[in-house]
Design an enzyme around this catalytic site. Structure first.
Site, PDB file in Angstrom:
ATOM      1  CB  ALA A  70       9.572   1.793 -18.480  1.00  0.00           C
ATOM      2  CG  ASP A  71       4.386  -0.423 -15.055  1.00  0.00           C
ATOM      3  OD1 ASP A  71       4.043  -1.481 -15.637  1.00  0.00           O
ATOM      4  OD2 ASP A  71       3.425   0.051 -14.399  1.00  0.00           O
ATOM      5  CB  THR A  72       3.097   3.127 -19.200  1.00  0.00           C
ATOM      6  OG1 THR A  72       4.465   3.422 -19.704  1.00  0.00           O
ATOM      7  CG2 THR A  72       2.335   4.265 -19.725  1.00  0.00           C
ATOM      8  N   GLY A 107       6.814   5.041 -14.712  1.00  0.00           N
ATOM      9  CA  GLY A 107       7.987   4.801 -13.981  1.00  0.00           C
ATOM     10  C   GLY A 107       9.061   4.240 -14.593  1.00  0.00           C
TER      11      GLY A 107
END
Length: 207
Positions: A70-72, A107
């Site tokens: 995940a990426d924030t 994401g």
């Protein structure tokens, strides 16, 4: 019944805690990449980075498994805010965010090994930070929460004192939209929620 391993390609203690709270069995795997993307649209940006993280982690896994990454990011007036590098940048980010609305994008990417089947998705949440005096910002930075956080705040900690309201998925702001993730795992990969545990087709998820 056989076993299926799940790997989380993230060093984030928040993401780890969210999955542990669901009794979801997983192992942490390193995914050291340069967190840059050529994508300009926020949703595509986070999905691209999440997929790159999952892909990097998958390189070192030589067994049947599912890899999650995940990426924030935080977006305000079209500007992408990542993690602050120092106190000055953290102060600048919080100064920019105070008294207004911003959007948190996360994401998520899932890769099934060894066939490299993959899928990506994203979630967005609107957040309003209350008006802050410079002293409030300095006090918040002094808590140490701003480091390793997109936008320099953590909604689940002392950051709850500076957040006025949100619209959307709270867990997305923490760093992992768990409902969106498990919908993706079920729909695309056959991971099922069964009572207080999870299964992959005819296999038990295991550490």
């Amino acid at each position: 019944m056989g076993c299926m391993k799940i790997f989380l390609a993230s060093k984030s203690p928040r993401r780890r805690e969210l999955l542990e709270n669901l009794n979801f069995p997983f192992q942490i795997v390193e995914n050291d990449i340069e967190e840059v993307s050529s994508e300009k649209e926020p949703s595509k940006y986070v999905m691209d980075l999440a997929f790159k993280k999952a892909l990097k982690a998958a390189e070192n896994i030589k067994e049947e498994a599912i890899v999650i990454a995940a990426d924030t990011i935080v977006v305000v007036d079209g500007e992408i805010l990542g993690k602050p590098k120092d106190r000055e940048e953290a102060f600048s980010m919080l100064k920019t965010l105070q008294g207004r609305e911003h959007i948190v994008y996360t994401g998520i990417a899932v890769i099934k090994l060894p066939e490299m089947k993959h899928s990506v998705d994203y979630q967005e949440t609107k957040v309003w930070i209350r008006r802050l005096e410079d002293e409030d910002i300095s006090n918040y930075i002094d808590t140490g929460e701003c480091w390793d956080k997109a936008g320099a705040y953590a909604i689940q900690g002392f950051g709850s004192l500076i957040v006025e309201k949100i619209e959307g998925d709270y867990f997305n702001v923490v760093g992992l939209p768990v409902a969106k993730l498990f919908d993706l795992l079920k729909r695309e990969f056959g991971v099922k929620w069964v009572g207080r545990g999870f299964e992959y087709k005819d296999k038990r998820l295991a550490l």
